[in-house]
Structure formats: structure tokens, C-alpha cells
Design a protein around this motif. Structure first.
Motif, PDB file in Angstrom:
ATOM      1  N   SER A 122       0.866  -1.174   0.000  1.00  0.00           N
ATOM      2  CA  SER A 122       0.000   0.000   0.000  1.00  0.00           C
ATOM      3  C   SER A 122       0.905   1.226   0.000  1.00  0.00           C
ATOM      4  CB  SER A 122      -0.916   0.020   1.229  1.00  0.00           C
ATOM      5  OG  SER A 122      -1.808  -1.080   1.200  1.00  0.00           O
ATOM      6  N   HIS A 165      -3.492  -0.319  -2.926  1.00  0.00           N
ATOM      7  CA  HIS A 165      -4.121  -1.049  -1.831  1.00  0.00           C
ATOM      8  C   HIS A 165      -3.780  -2.532  -1.951  1.00  0.00           C
ATOM      9  CE1 HIS A 165      -6.684   2.529  -1.182  1.00  0.00           C
ATOM     10  NE2 HIS A 165      -6.757   2.562  -2.499  1.00  0.00           N
ATOM     11  N   ARG A 203      -5.761  -1.267  -7.184  1.00  0.00           N
ATOM     12  CA  ARG A 203      -5.704  -2.682  -6.835  1.00  0.00           C
ATOM     13  C   ARG A 203      -5.409  -3.508  -8.091  1.00  0.00           C
ATOM     14  NH1 ARG A 203      -7.909  -3.305  -1.720  1.00  0.00           N
ATOM     15  NH2 ARG A 203      -9.177  -1.533  -1.001  1.00  0.00           N
TER      16      ARG A 203
END
Length: 241
Positions: free
Chosen positions: A14, A24, A218
Motif C-alpha cells: 500500500s 491497496h 488494486r
């Protein structure tokens, strides 16, 4: 070497700017002698990923390994010595220096001066336009030549891992094709591993071994590049074609 034969292994990464995370819980593995293309829409976190891996941005959480060594807290100059090179978006050529001076900067830290000289000669053989213009200043080069120069400067350091951010930006399709072919050639000839961030998805996946699709910071999918090219649903959902 680290898990699964990975030269670069990222786990649970992260990262962001200030207290605001952009990435993330990102997992990523790049094998030696392979090209991994990171693709996705603008704002997906692709450039932030490269900045975190290369030490330009301190991670908020997670682990980054190069050949099994934990890189957390390692100064950027030490990452270069360990075999990592980062060519950022915009190329970073010093316009007031000549082609030759720019290239020599890439090997200033190397103690083996003889091999540094050989590496410089190899770059000139690889990029013939630079050999013809070695006395020209950086600002006198075309966009394609500046991209060659930025790549060449990184290669003079003989990296094991090359992080390359948007090499096709602003370049003619013919030049883009040349650069992508060069990446494949470097992988095959030298065993160089490449982590490639690229908006030109078709070009990136055409040369990559692995594709990593990012969305909103992500990893949405990781698969062999050929599978991603053939997955119409995934392409429409994340890649826009």
C-alpha cells in the motif's frame, strides 16, 4: 532468489501521497528474464507502483524484495547498485548535456571502469541513432531519440530489473514498435527483467510475458499476456478495447 522464482516480489503493498493511499494491498511477481506489463486506466496507480518499488515513494505497508532481499528503507542509490533501474515518464534526459555525457552518468557509480566502457559501447551498438549523435545535446534530439537515451543511460548500469514508465508517450507508432521490439531483444539476449507501465495496451501485451491489470489502486487480474489479450470481457471492463 525469492518465492516462485521471482526476481521482484511485491506483497501487500500500500502506498500513496501523504496519508491518502493510492495502492491497496498490491501483490506482484516479476520473474528473471521476463517482461511484465502493468496496464489499466489513467489513475489506476500504475506510476505510483513504480515509484514505490524504486524507492521514490515510501510504502505505507507491505514488502518489496529484489532477489530475496528486503528493499524497505533502502536508499535509491543502493537500489541502483543492487541492479534496479527506473526510467520514469518524461524520460529525464538532461538537455544541457551531450548524448555521451548523459550515457556516462548511468555508469558513474560503477567500480569496474572497463566493463562500464564496454556497456557504453554496447548501448551505442544497440541505438545507432545515438552513436551518430553522441556529441549532440539532449535538447537537440527527437522524442524517440530522447527515449532511446533514457533507456541507454539505464542500461549502462547493467541492471537486472528495469522499471519503465510510459515509454510510448508522445511517440510515433513506428518508434513505439521499435522500442517494444528492443525490450523483447534485451529480455532474450541479456536476461533483463522488465516491469513495464504502458497506456498503449496492445503494444505492451504484444511483448509481455505477463499482464497485470490495475483498477483503482488494486490488482484486478494477473495472467499470461496472451490470455489477457484474448479475454474480451476483461478487456472491455478494464482496458477499453
Amino acid at each position: 532468489m525469492s518465492e516462485l522464482g521471482g526476481l521482484l516480489v511485491v506483497r501487500g503493498l500500500s502506498a500513496g501521497y501523504g496519508a491518502a493511499p493510492v495502492l491497496h494491498d498490491v501483490d506482484l511477481t516479476v520473474a528473471p528474464g521476463s517482461i511484465s506489463a502493468v496496464v489499466g486506466a489513467n489513475g489506476a496507480g500504475k506510476t505510483t507502483l513504480l515509484r514505490a518499488v524504486s524507492g521514490m515513494l515510501r510504502p505505507l505497508a507491505g514488502r518489496i524484495e529484489l532477489a530475496g532481499e528486503d528493499l524497505r528503507g533502502t536508499p535509491v542509490e543502493q537500489l541502483v547498485r543492487r541492479g534496479m533501474a527506473h526510467v520514469p515518464e518524461g524520460r529525464g534526459v538532461i538537455g544541457e548535456l551531450s548524448v555521451d555525457e548523459n550515457l556516462r552518468l548511468g555508469g558513474l557509480w560503477r567500480r569496474d571502469r572497463a566493463d562500464a566502457a564496454r556497456a557504453l559501447d554496447e548501448v551505442y551498438q544497440l541505438f545507432e541513432p545515438l552513436a551518430r549523435r553522441r556529441r549532440h545535446l539532449g535538447h537537440q534530439l527527437s522524442g524517440g531519440e530522447r527515449q532511446m537515451l533514457a533507456l541507454g543511460r539505464a542500461l549502462v548500469g547493467r541492471p537486472r530489473l528495469l522499471l519503465l514508465d510510459e515509454p510510448s508517450l508522445g511517440l510515433a507508432p513506428r518508434v513505439v514498435a521499435q522500442i517494444m521490439a528492443l525490450l523483447r531483444q534485451l529480455r532474450d539476449r541479456t536476461g533483463l527483467a522488465v516491469l513495464l507501465v504502458e497506456q498503449n495496451v496492445r503494444s505492451a501485451l504484444s511483448v509481455a510475458d505477463q499482464g497485470v491489470v490495475m483498477s483503482l489502486g488494486r490488482v484486478a487480474a494477473t495472467a499470461p499476456a496472451a490470455e489477457l489479450r484474448d479475454d474480451a470481457d476483461l478487456r472491455h471492463a478494464y482496458l477499453g478495447f
